[in-house]
Design an enzyme around this catalytic site. Structure first.
Site, PDB file in Angstrom:
ATOM      1  N   TYR A   1       0.852  -1.209   0.000  1.00  0.00           N
ATOM      2  CA  TYR A   1       0.000   0.000   0.000  1.00  0.00           C
ATOM      3  C   TYR A   1       0.882   1.252   0.000  1.00  0.00           C
ATOM      4  CZ  TYR A   1      -3.333   3.469   1.878  1.00  0.00           C
ATOM      5  OH  TYR A   1      -4.099   4.593   2.086  1.00  0.00           O
TER       6      TYR A   1
ATOM      7  N   LYS B   1       1.457   4.410  -2.748  1.00  0.00           N
ATOM      8  CA  LYS B   1       1.295   5.821  -2.393  1.00  0.00           C
ATOM      9  C   LYS B   1       2.579   6.605  -2.670  1.00  0.00           C
ATOM     10  CE  LYS B   1      -2.979   5.733  -1.012  1.00  0.00           C
ATOM     11  NZ  LYS B   1      -4.005   6.440  -1.801  1.00  0.00           N
TER      12      LYS B   1
HETATM   13  N1  LIG Z   1      -8.798   6.729   5.877  1.00  0.00           N
HETATM   14  C1  LIG Z   1      -7.512   6.833   6.101  1.00  0.00           C
HETATM   15  O1  LIG Z   1      -7.055   6.626   7.244  1.00  0.00           O
HETATM   16  C2  LIG Z   1      -6.574   7.221   4.972  1.00  0.00           C
HETATM   17  C3  LIG Z   1      -5.268   7.577   5.306  1.00  0.00           C
HETATM   18  C4  LIG Z   1      -4.385   7.940   4.292  1.00  0.00           C
HETATM   19  C5  LIG Z   1      -4.812   7.936   2.979  1.00  0.00           C
HETATM   20  N2  LIG Z   1      -6.089   7.566   2.682  1.00  0.00           N
HETATM   21  C6  LIG Z   1      -6.477   7.587   1.267  1.00  0.00           C
HETATM   22  O2  LIG Z   1      -7.585   8.429   1.112  1.00  0.00           O
HETATM   23  C7  LIG Z   1      -8.292   8.057  -0.073  1.00  0.00           C
HETATM   24  C8  LIG Z   1      -9.791   8.008   0.219  1.00  0.00           C
HETATM   25  O3  LIG Z   1     -10.045   6.923   1.094  1.00  0.00           O
HETATM   26  P1  LIG Z   1     -11.045   7.031   2.334  1.00  0.00           P
HETATM   27  O4  LIG Z   1     -10.238   6.907   3.551  1.00  0.00           O
HETATM   28  O5  LIG Z   1     -11.960   8.180   2.169  1.00  0.00           O
HETATM   29  O6  LIG Z   1     -11.812   5.620   2.198  1.00  0.00           O
HETATM   30  P2  LIG Z   1     -13.247   5.228   1.608  1.00  0.00           P
HETATM   31  O7  LIG Z   1     -14.322   5.854   2.398  1.00  0.00           O
HETATM   32  O8  LIG Z   1     -13.206   3.741   1.498  1.00  0.00           O
HETATM   33  O9  LIG Z   1     -13.207   5.885   0.171  1.00  0.00           O
HETATM   34  C9  LIG Z   1     -12.531   5.290  -0.908  1.00  0.00           C
HETATM   35  C10 LIG Z   1     -13.146   5.782  -2.191  1.00  0.00           C
HETATM   36  O10 LIG Z   1     -12.416   5.224  -3.293  1.00  0.00           O
HETATM   37  C11 LIG Z   1     -13.358   4.740  -4.222  1.00  0.00           C
HETATM   38  N3  LIG Z   1     -12.826   3.654  -5.041  1.00  0.00           N
HETATM   39  C12 LIG Z   1     -12.276   2.483  -4.663  1.00  0.00           C
HETATM   40  N4  LIG Z   1     -11.949   1.753  -5.742  1.00  0.00           N
HETATM   41  C13 LIG Z   1     -12.312   2.482  -6.836  1.00  0.00           C
HETATM   42  C14 LIG Z   1     -12.250   2.284  -8.238  1.00  0.00           C
HETATM   43  N5  LIG Z   1     -11.748   1.149  -8.776  1.00  0.00           N
HETATM   44  N6  LIG Z   1     -12.719   3.257  -9.057  1.00  0.00           N
HETATM   45  C15 LIG Z   1     -13.243   4.383  -8.538  1.00  0.00           C
HETATM   46  N7  LIG Z   1     -13.326   4.648  -7.233  1.00  0.00           N
HETATM   47  C16 LIG Z   1     -12.863   3.693  -6.394  1.00  0.00           C
HETATM   48  C17 LIG Z   1     -14.570   4.281  -3.387  1.00  0.00           C
HETATM   49  O11 LIG Z   1     -15.735   4.343  -4.190  1.00  0.00           O
HETATM   50  P3  LIG Z   1     -16.505   3.107  -4.851  1.00  0.00           P
HETATM   51  O12 LIG Z   1     -16.287   1.917  -3.960  1.00  0.00           O
HETATM   52  O13 LIG Z   1     -17.934   3.586  -4.879  1.00  0.00           O
HETATM   53  O14 LIG Z   1     -15.925   2.961  -6.210  1.00  0.00           O
HETATM   54  C18 LIG Z   1     -14.600   5.377  -2.332  1.00  0.00           C
HETATM   55  O15 LIG Z   1     -15.336   6.467  -2.792  1.00  0.00           O
HETATM   56  C19 LIG Z   1      -7.685   6.737  -0.536  1.00  0.00           C
HETATM   57  O16 LIG Z   1      -6.794   6.967  -1.598  1.00  0.00           O
HETATM   58  C20 LIG Z   1      -6.928   6.254   0.687  1.00  0.00           C
HETATM   59  O17 LIG Z   1      -5.854   5.412   0.330  1.00  0.00           O
HETATM   60  C21 LIG Z   1      -6.972   7.233   3.647  1.00  0.00           C
END
Ligand SMILES: NC(=O)c1ccc[n+]([C@@H]2O[C@H](COP(=O)([O-])OP(=O)(O)OC[C@H]3O[C@@H](n4cnc5c(N)ncnc54)[C@H](OP(=O)(O)O)[C@@H]3O)[C@@H](O)[C@H]2O)c1
Length: 246
Positions: free
Chosen positions: A155, A159
């Site tokens: 992962y 990133k």
């Molecule tokens: N939460 C944390 O602690 C954290 C920390 C650091 C970075 N991040 C990053 O922040 C970003 C957003 O994640 P989040 O934490 O908000 O989690 P989340 O609520 O699970 O959101 C992830 C989003 O990505 C979309 N997604 C996944 N696969 C996809 C695909 N093949 N095509 C289009 N959309 C896709 C999902 O939509 P659908 O399933 O509807 O397609 C969802 O809207 C990610 O890149 C994650 O790696 C999160």
């Protein structure tokens, strides 16, 4: 009038978490938002909700692993709102677990969504940005790439690949047309654990998210900060994490 008022912003991963919070905040502040993700019922509901509150939003079914879907997302922004000022490449999955588990399908999936998905977004948006004479790429990377910890190696690698990509692109783009921003969140309370197959790892991350994770709106405010700057100011990298995160 804020600097966000009137901007056209496409957001991938807008159906939940950070993407949804970003869409809501930017729309509230006057941006037209184009919402991309696979769960279209969620997107339709969000777009309707934003419009009911007086904002501008459209939904566009987008799977970021398909190049054509990103072209359609960008195309929809231009067709509906006349241009695209910002692409927020935020879609991501975290099929984390020890490398020794050899979850090769999970590795492929993370590379496809977290890295290839951002590249496809760049491929779709750059020609539009160049033609307009301006554009801004914002991506959601992670503190996982800054403090490397067990179970998050692949992962974190995806990133950090994006971090590297944006820095290279930035150096190639010093003519003033393109701005790039890489935002590294720590634990944020979202649905991201849904993509973790390993039950024990999922439980541990969930505990941390629920225990001390910050709200996705905090990251949305960073996106807003980056895009509201005057065009000659580029916010390159931002780290945002819970104060208590080690
Ligand atoms: N939460 C944390 O602690 C954290 C920390 C650091 C970075 N991040 C990053 O922040 C970003 C957003 O994640 P989040 O934490 O908000 O989690 P989340 O609520 O699970 O959101 C992830 C989003 O990505 C979309 N997604 C996944 N696969 C996809 C695909 N093949 N095509 C289009 N959309 C896709 C999902 O939509 P659908 O399933 O509807 O397609 C969802 O809207 C990610 O890149 C994650 O790696 C999160």
């Amino acid at each position: 009038m804020t600097a966000i008022e009137g901007q056209v912003v496409a957001i991938t991963g807008a159906s939940s978490g950070i993407g949804e919070a970003t869409a809501r905040l930017l729309a509230e502040r006057g941006a037209a938002v184009v919402l991309g993700a696979r769960r279209t019922e969620r997107l339709d509901h969000l777009a309707r909700d934003i419009r009911d509150r007086g904002g501008r939003a459209i939904a566009c079914a987008t799977d970021v692993t398909r190049r054509g879907d990103l072209e359609r997302l960008v195309g929809q922004a231009v067709a509906e709102f006349g241009r695209l000022d910002v692409l927020v490449g935020n879609a991501g999955i975290a099929r984390i677990g020890p490398v020794s588990d050899l979850d090769v399908d999970g590795w492929d999936a993370m590379i496809d969504v977290n890295l290839r998905g951002v590249l496809y977004g760049i491929a779709a948006a750059l020609p539009v940005f160049r033609q307009q004479g301006h554009g801004h790429l914002v991506t959601t990377v992670s503190t996982s790439g800054l403090k490397i910890v067990p179970t998050q190696a692949v992962y974190a690698a995806t990133k950090n690949a994006v971090r590297t990509l944006l820095e290279g692109l930035r150096q190639e783009s010093t003519d003033g047309v393109l701005r790039t921003t890489a935002i590294s969140p720590g634990f944020v309370r979202t649905e991201l654990t849904g993509s973790i197959d390993d039950a024990q790892v999922r439980e541990e991350v969930r505990r941390n998210m629920d225990g001390f994770g910050i709200e996705p709106e905090a990251v949305a405010r960073v996106v807003a900060f980056a895009i509201e700057q005057p065009r000659d100011v580029e916010i390159g990298e931002v780290t945002i994490r819970p104060t208590v995160q080690g």
